[in-house]
Scaffold this active site. Structure first.
Site, PDB file in Angstrom:
ATOM      1  N   ASP A  58       0.806  -1.104   0.044  1.00 38.86           N
ATOM      2  CA  ASP A  58       0.007  -0.148   0.000  1.00 38.86           C
ATOM      3  C   ASP A  58       0.888   1.367  -0.013  1.00 38.86           C
ATOM      4  O   ASP A  58       2.096   1.377   0.482  1.00 38.86           O
ATOM      5  CB  ASP A  58      -0.784  -0.079   1.212  1.00 38.86           C
ATOM      6  CG  ASP A  58      -2.313   0.832   1.093  1.00 38.86           C
ATOM      7  OD1 ASP A  58      -2.196   1.387  -0.096  1.00 38.86           O
ATOM      8  OD2 ASP A  58      -2.985   1.017   2.145  1.00 38.86           O
ATOM      9  N   HIS A 125      -0.060  -4.974   5.047  1.00 38.18           N
ATOM     10  CA  HIS A 125      -0.726  -5.042   4.184  1.00 38.18           C
ATOM     11  C   HIS A 125      -1.361  -3.580   3.911  1.00 38.18           C
ATOM     12  O   HIS A 125      -0.635  -2.701   3.758  1.00 38.18           O
ATOM     13  CB  HIS A 125      -2.012  -5.984   4.374  1.00 38.18           C
ATOM     14  CG  HIS A 125      -2.913  -6.492   3.406  1.00 38.18           C
ATOM     15  ND1 HIS A 125      -3.781  -7.510   3.379  1.00 38.18           N
ATOM     16  CD2 HIS A 125      -3.091  -6.110   1.940  1.00 38.18           C
ATOM     17  CE1 HIS A 125      -4.268  -7.676   2.173  1.00 38.18           C
ATOM     18  NE2 HIS A 125      -3.746  -6.770   1.467  1.00 38.18           N
ATOM     19  N   ILE A 127      -2.626   0.428   4.866  1.00 39.10           N
ATOM     20  CA  ILE A 127      -2.256   1.394   5.689  1.00 39.10           C
ATOM     21  C   ILE A 127      -3.089   2.618   5.517  1.00 39.10           C
ATOM     22  O   ILE A 127      -3.539   2.852   4.531  1.00 39.10           O
ATOM     23  CB  ILE A 127      -0.845   1.801   5.702  1.00 39.10           C
ATOM     24  CG1 ILE A 127      -0.396   2.371   4.351  1.00 39.10           C
ATOM     25  CG2 ILE A 127       0.332   0.860   6.189  1.00 39.10           C
ATOM     26  CD1 ILE A 127       0.998   3.343   4.243  1.00 39.10           C
ATOM     27  N   ASN A 195      -7.833  -6.062   5.365  1.00 41.29           N
ATOM     28  CA  ASN A 195      -7.136  -5.433   4.040  1.00 41.29           C
ATOM     29  C   ASN A 195      -6.678  -4.080   3.902  1.00 41.29           C
ATOM     30  O   ASN A 195      -5.763  -3.904   3.964  1.00 41.29           O
ATOM     31  CB  ASN A 195      -8.120  -5.697   2.847  1.00 41.29           C
ATOM     32  CG  ASN A 195      -7.282  -5.579   1.379  1.00 41.29           C
ATOM     33  OD1 ASN A 195      -6.802  -4.515   1.182  1.00 41.29           O
ATOM     34  ND2 ASN A 195      -7.232  -6.505   0.555  1.00 41.29           N
ATOM     35  N   ASP A 196      -7.753  -3.197   4.175  1.00 45.51           N
ATOM     36  CA  ASP A 196      -7.144  -1.797   4.087  1.00 45.51           C
ATOM     37  C   ASP A 196      -8.008  -1.011   5.077  1.00 45.51           C
ATOM     38  O   ASP A 196      -8.853  -1.438   5.841  1.00 45.51           O
ATOM     39  CB  ASP A 196      -7.364  -1.120   2.592  1.00 45.51           C
ATOM     40  CG  ASP A 196      -6.621   0.028   2.278  1.00 45.51           C
ATOM     41  OD1 ASP A 196      -5.711   0.398   3.041  1.00 45.51           O
ATOM     42  OD2 ASP A 196      -6.791   0.541   1.143  1.00 45.51           O
ATOM     43  N   ASN A 264     -12.264  -4.210  -0.910  1.00 45.14           N
ATOM     44  CA  ASN A 264     -10.826  -4.528  -0.833  1.00 45.14           C
ATOM     45  C   ASN A 264     -10.063  -3.201  -0.137  1.00 45.14           C
ATOM     46  O   ASN A 264     -10.121  -2.722   0.953  1.00 45.14           O
ATOM     47  CB  ASN A 264     -10.351  -4.796  -2.122  1.00 45.14           C
ATOM     48  CG  ASN A 264      -9.021  -5.212  -2.351  1.00 45.14           C
ATOM     49  OD1 ASN A 264      -8.605  -6.502  -1.727  1.00 45.14           O
ATOM     50  ND2 ASN A 264      -8.085  -4.522  -2.390  1.00 45.14           N
ATOM     51  N   ASP A 309      -7.601  -2.287  -6.995  1.00 50.55           N
ATOM     52  CA  ASP A 309      -7.128  -2.573  -5.720  1.00 50.55           C
ATOM     53  C   ASP A 309      -7.333  -1.217  -4.867  1.00 50.55           C
ATOM     54  O   ASP A 309      -8.416  -0.914  -4.560  1.00 50.55           O
ATOM     55  CB  ASP A 309      -5.561  -3.067  -5.927  1.00 50.55           C
ATOM     56  CG  ASP A 309      -5.383  -4.295  -4.768  1.00 50.55           C
ATOM     57  OD1 ASP A 309      -5.909  -4.001  -3.960  1.00 50.55           O
ATOM     58  OD2 ASP A 309      -4.816  -5.144  -5.453  1.00 50.55           O
ATOM     59  N   ASN A 310      -5.949  -0.635  -4.560  1.00 50.29           N
ATOM     60  CA  ASN A 310      -6.403   0.394  -3.562  1.00 50.29           C
ATOM     61  C   ASN A 310      -6.401   1.626  -4.317  1.00 50.29           C
ATOM     62  O   ASN A 310      -5.464   2.136  -5.152  1.00 50.29           O
ATOM     63  CB  ASN A 310      -5.005   0.221  -2.652  1.00 50.29           C
ATOM     64  CG  ASN A 310      -5.009  -1.133  -2.335  1.00 50.29           C
ATOM     65  OD1 ASN A 310      -5.741  -1.398  -1.285  1.00 50.29           O
ATOM     66  ND2 ASN A 310      -3.806  -1.844  -2.516  1.00 50.29           N
TER      67      ASN A 310
HETATM   68  C1  LIG Z   1      -4.312  -3.211  -1.786  1.00 50.29           C
HETATM   69  O1  LIG Z   1      -3.926  -4.209  -2.785  1.00 50.29           O
HETATM   70  C2  LIG Z   1      -3.620  -5.648  -2.420  1.00 50.29           C
HETATM   71  C3  LIG Z   1      -3.431  -6.387  -3.403  1.00 50.29           C
HETATM   72  O2  LIG Z   1      -4.145  -7.087  -3.937  1.00 50.29           O
HETATM   73  C4  LIG Z   1      -4.981  -5.962  -1.925  1.00 50.29           C
HETATM   74  O3  LIG Z   1      -4.655  -7.451  -1.666  1.00 50.29           O
HETATM   75  C5  LIG Z   1      -4.932  -5.420  -0.647  1.00 50.29           C
HETATM   76  O4  LIG Z   1      -5.482  -6.137  -0.847  1.00 50.29           O
HETATM   77  C6  LIG Z   1      -5.204  -3.747  -0.916  1.00 50.29           C
HETATM   78  N1  LIG Z   1      -5.207  -3.148   0.002  1.00 50.29           N
HETATM   79  C7  LIG Z   1      -4.112  -2.501   0.262  1.00 50.29           C
HETATM   80  C8  LIG Z   1      -4.365  -1.274   1.389  1.00 50.29           C
HETATM   81  O5  LIG Z   1      -3.099  -2.528   0.004  1.00 50.29           O
END
Ligand SMILES: *[C@@H]1O[C@H](CO)[C@@H](O)[C@H](O)[C@H]1NC(C)=O
Ligand SMILES: *[C@@H]1O[C@H](CO)[C@@H](O)[C@H](O)[C@H]1NC(C)=O
Ligand SMILES: *[C@@H]1O[C@H](CO)[C@@H](O)[C@H](O)[C@H]1NC(C)=O
Length: 421
Positions: A58, A125, A127, A195-196, A264, A309-310
């Site tokens: 992240d 993972h 932040i 995850n986030d 996610n 993703d993020n």
């Molecule tokens: C961001 O990306 C990753 C990659 O897939 C995901 O698994 C995570 O899941 C997401 N969240 C963060 C904060 O990185």
């Protein structure tokens, strides 16, 4: 046609009707037949490879100080054995000691923060980084930590004891120093597959649980079936930051939102009450409002044909009435179909795409958001992508440019490429 075979045909038709949307979606988002169209870069556009940024998943741009913060694994091999975010659950490999890095976008140098008052594994993972309301030259950093579960033994016959017992760490960092102090850990039964993180204040944060199932067949169903809307977002209120007895003390948690498929990433958006949420496998980005009672409601959706993703939001400091380049940036793997195999192979590659969306000419439908592919790669320049941010460059001859920093959950280095907006 006998009664039996028409009943069979009927069942078959129901099965096809149920599975077809999932198959069509997987082909579109999972990209099994995609040929990556590599972005051609001019001599001054990079890529600049940022040293000492291994598996930084992240990435955040902290605009008040113009610094980037990333959560990194720091070692090249540990993540292939233990990383609950990818379903890698070999507890013998669960001793990673990741860290928080600060990258100066002007020098492209990364500094690894020494974590004080903090021992044990740190499997990073998502932040979030927010200003310390008491000290504008300091920040609070929230970080997911995927710890192994001390109650789990691989030989025991108790499937309801999961291998991971993930929690969240809170650090305090004085800007431009080389350390971060651990403030407290945060653990609650509602936080299961974090995850986030989106932090609203040092005491109030949101966390996504990206899956309901941690492993096995039902996790696979969750990965491929668009109706598997089983993930949720948890709100956590911290009553005390300092001197808490343990990770579960002085906090309350509640469900802030549920009913999205594979929610996610979380990010800050256009105002203090707007949160951006992504459905990674769904390839969609949701704009949500944060309410006084800490629940969320979704008010807009941006559809992408790739894994999202993020998310991050770019604020154009040179915006004019004629040209405002502010917009959302999302990075993802473009051939997620192969991730279950490549994600376990230290020598494999994952192709990536980074997209950018800003308000379009129309008020609804396809025209509401103007979407552009900013960067595409086959995995050789950057392996996997999970987050990207834009850092502005002073405009020249009316041309708007920015450095696009891209990082991946399996990338050996973060890279920066210059793009036009
Ligand atoms: C961001 O990306 C990753 C990659 O897939 C995901 O698994 C995570 O899941 C997401 N969240 C963060 C904060 O990185
Ligand atoms: C590949 O990208 C280039 C430039 O971005 C574009 O002009 C071209 O049409 C793309 N090719 C394909 C096959 O999509
Ligand atoms: C929270 O507030 C929102 C907006 O006022 C409202 O729509 C929602 O029903 C409330 N939810 C709960 C659980 O109180």
């Amino acid at each position: 046609m006998g009664l039996l075979s028409s009943a069979f045909l009927g069942l078959f038709a129901i099965l096809v009707a149920t599975l077809a949307p999932a198959v069509v979606h997987m082909i579109k988002i999972g990209g099994p037949f995609l040929t990556p169209n590599l972005t051609v870069l001019g001599a001054s556009q990079g890529p600049i490879v940022i040293e000492d940024t291994i598996h930084c998943e992240d990435l955040h741009h902290y605009r008040p100080a113009n610094l980037l913060f990333a959560a990194c694994e720091d070692l090249k091999d540990t993540r292939f054995g233990w990383f609950p975010g990818l379903g890698h659950l070999d507890t013998k490999a669960a001793a990673g000691r990741g860290s928080i890095h600060v990258v100066d976008p002007k020098t492209f140098k990364s500094t690894h923060l020494e974590l004080e008052n903090f021992n044990g594994p740190f499997v990073t993972h998502g932040i979030d980084v927010i200003e310390d309301p008491q000290n504008p030259s300091a920040v609070y950093i929230f970080a997911v930590n995927h710890l192994p579960n001390p109650d789990f033994t691989s030989t025991s016959n108790t499937p309801d004891i999961p291998a991971a017992r993930s929690q969240i760490e809170l650090f305090h960092h004085i800007l431009h120093s080389s350390t971060a102090q651990h403030v407290r850990s945060i653990r609650h039964p509602l936080i299961q597959t974090p995850n986030d993180i989106y932090a609203h204040s040092p005491n109030s944060l949101y966390v996504t649980n990206d899956h309901f199932y941690r492993s096995g067949f039902l996790r696979l169903v969750e990965d491929v079936w668009p109706s598997a809307k089983w993930s949720n977002i948890i709100h956590v209120q911290l009553h005390e930051l300092e001197n808490v007895a343990d990770a579960t003390s002085s906090l309350t948690a509640s469900v802030a939102y549920s009913g999205l498929w594979n929610n996610n990433g979380l990010g800050h958006a256009r105002s203090d009450v707007e949160i951006v949420i992504t459905s990674a496998i769904g390839g969609e980005l949701y704009l949500a409002t944060r309410h006084e009672n800490n629940t969320l409601s979704v008010h807009d959706t941006i559809v992408f044909n790739t894994v999202t993703d993020n998310p991050s939001y770019y604020v154009d400091p040179y915006a004019s009435a004629k040209h405002d380049a502010s917009g959302f940036v999302v990075a993802g793997v473009s051939q997620g179909f192969y991730l279950p195999q490549t994600g376990r192979d230290p020598d494999a590659l994952e192709a990536v795409q980074v997209w950018y969306a800003k308000p379009g000419s129309g008020s609804g439908g396809e025209e509401a958001w103007e979407k552009r592919l900013l960067f595409e790669d086959d995995g050789k320049r950057i392996r996997s992508a999970s987050a990207a941010v834009l850092v502005p460059v002073e405009p020249e001859d009316g041309m708007k440019k920015a450095w696009l920093f891209v990082t991946g959950f399996l990338s050996e280095n973060m890279i920066a490429v210059q793009v036009e907006l």
